[in-house]
Design a protein around this motif. Structure first.
Motif, mmCIF file in Angstrom:
data_model
loop_
_atom_site.group_PDB
_atom_site.id
_atom_site.type_symbol
_atom_site.label_atom_id
_atom_site.label_comp_id
_atom_site.label_asym_id
_atom_site.label_seq_id
_atom_site.Cartn_x
_atom_site.Cartn_y
_atom_site.Cartn_z
ATOM 1 N N ALA A 25 -51.315 -23.095 -6.545
ATOM 2 C CA ALA A 25 -52.315 -23.019 -6.992
ATOM 3 C C ALA A 25 -52.953 -23.915 -8.043
ATOM 4 O O ALA A 25 -53.586 -24.258 -7.856
ATOM 5 N N GLN A 26 -52.000 -23.591 -9.374
ATOM 6 C CA GLN A 26 -51.914 -24.732 -9.971
ATOM 7 C C GLN A 26 -51.500 -25.641 -9.863
ATOM 8 O O GLN A 26 -51.684 -27.055 -10.896
ATOM 9 N N GLY A 27 -51.485 -26.079 -8.648
ATOM 10 C CA GLY A 27 -50.748 -27.548 -8.617
ATOM 11 C C GLY A 27 -49.253 -28.293 -8.754
ATOM 12 O O GLY A 27 -49.710 -29.659 -8.560
ATOM 13 N N PHE A 28 -48.965 -27.416 -9.052
ATOM 14 C CA PHE A 28 -47.378 -28.000 -8.503
ATOM 15 C C PHE A 28 -47.152 -28.806 -7.677
ATOM 16 O O PHE A 28 -47.092 -28.333 -6.512
ATOM 17 N N THR A 29 -46.420 -29.648 -7.272
ATOM 18 C CA THR A 29 -45.291 -30.111 -6.084
ATOM 19 C C THR A 29 -44.052 -29.965 -6.382
ATOM 20 O O THR A 29 -43.761 -30.144 -5.287
ATOM 21 N N THR A 30 -43.578 -29.846 -7.636
ATOM 22 C CA THR A 30 -42.128 -30.066 -7.103
ATOM 23 C C THR A 30 -41.889 -28.650 -8.485
ATOM 24 O O THR A 30 -42.019 -28.674 -9.501
ATOM 25 N N LEU A 31 -40.581 -28.175 -8.425
ATOM 26 C CA LEU A 31 -39.980 -26.978 -8.235
ATOM 27 C C LEU A 31 -38.936 -27.064 -8.524
ATOM 28 O O LEU A 31 -37.527 -27.586 -7.774
ATOM 29 N N VAL A 32 -37.859 -27.314 -10.364
ATOM 30 C CA VAL A 32 -36.504 -27.531 -10.980
ATOM 31 C C VAL A 32 -35.773 -26.310 -11.016
ATOM 32 O O VAL A 32 -36.335 -25.427 -12.056
ATOM 33 N N ASN A 33 -34.892 -25.990 -10.570
ATOM 34 C CA ASN A 33 -34.054 -24.731 -10.737
ATOM 35 C C ASN A 33 -33.310 -24.695 -12.201
ATOM 36 O O ASN A 33 -32.308 -25.169 -11.353
ATOM 37 N N ASN A 34 -33.660 -24.629 -12.883
ATOM 38 C CA ASN A 34 -32.541 -24.831 -13.581
ATOM 39 C C ASN A 34 -31.160 -23.518 -14.350
ATOM 40 O O ASN A 34 -30.744 -23.672 -15.267
ATOM 41 N N ARG A 35 -31.492 -22.877 -13.115
ATOM 42 C CA ARG A 35 -30.538 -21.496 -13.745
ATOM 43 C C ARG A 35 -29.599 -21.025 -12.784
ATOM 44 O O ARG A 35 -29.439 -21.520 -11.119
ATOM 45 N N PRO A 36 -28.070 -21.539 -12.801
ATOM 46 C CA PRO A 36 -27.786 -20.878 -12.093
ATOM 47 C C PRO A 36 -27.376 -19.446 -10.870
ATOM 48 O O PRO A 36 -27.644 -18.600 -11.594
ATOM 49 N N ASP A 37 -27.604 -19.992 -10.202
ATOM 50 C CA ASP A 37 -27.146 -18.043 -9.287
ATOM 51 C C ASP A 37 -25.629 -17.001 -9.621
ATOM 52 O O ASP A 37 -24.913 -17.573 -10.539
ATOM 53 N N GLY A 38 -26.764 -15.796 -9.969
ATOM 54 C CA GLY A 38 -25.431 -14.772 -10.319
ATOM 55 C C GLY A 38 -25.117 -14.582 -11.825
ATOM 56 O O GLY A 38 -24.671 -13.640 -12.932
ATOM 57 N N GLU A 39 -26.293 -15.437 -12.748
ATOM 58 C CA GLU A 39 -26.106 -15.419 -13.976
ATOM 59 C C GLU A 39 -26.527 -14.093 -14.615
ATOM 60 O O GLU A 39 -26.123 -13.259 -15.820
ATOM 61 N N GLU A 40 -27.954 -13.213 -13.989
ATOM 62 C CA GLU A 40 -27.710 -12.287 -14.446
ATOM 63 C C GLU A 40 -27.938 -11.110 -13.456
ATOM 64 O O GLU A 40 -28.382 -11.488 -12.290
#
Length: 136
Positions: A25-40
């Motif tokens: 809704a805010q206009g973003f077109t791309t997401l980048v996940n910089n968090r490894p799975d299972g960190e927390e």
């Protein structure tokens, strides 16, 4: 909610699948996940967020930054995403700090000055001190 670094990118803490609609809704077109799975414990898996992003029509990239820190490959991957994104990017990790630092390292390889990057990061509440010697 999302912290704007510049017109091309904002950062955020842990994104939940329910937050993807707001990003769209805010206009973003791309997401980048910089968090490894299972960190927390309790952290959503990247695959769950990927599914929500794809259902919303957003591009999704996983560039996890763990305890080993930043690598040339992760910086190059982030620079590639930033260079190819067809609209604003939203990068996220636990607090937004790793995403901000990775963005600054990537933009530095793309020719941005360290002073400009530091100013943009500070404007969003982040300190590039830990990487200041590695950006132009």
């Amino acid at each position: 909610m999302f912290r704007r670094l510049d017109d091309a990118i904002s950062v955020y803490g842990q994104l939940l699948p329910a937050d993807v609609a707001e990003a769209k809704a805010q206009g973003f077109t791309t997401l980048v996940n910089n968090r490894p799975d299972g960190e927390e414990a309790g952290q959503p898996e990247g695959g769950t967020i990927r599914e929500a992003a794809e259902a919303a029509g957003l591009d999704y990239h996983a560039i996890p930054i763990g305890h080993g820190g930043f690598s040339e490959a992760s910086v190059a991957a982030m620079a590639q995403v930033l260079g190819e994104a067809e609209g604003p990017v939203l990068a996220f990790c636990r607090s937004g700090t790793r995403s901000t630092l990775l963005w600054a390292l990537a933009r530095s390889t793309m020719g941005d000055s360290g002073a400009d990057l530091a100013e943009k990061a500070a404007g969003a509440g982040y300190d590039l001190g830990p990487i200041r010697g590695h950006i132009g």
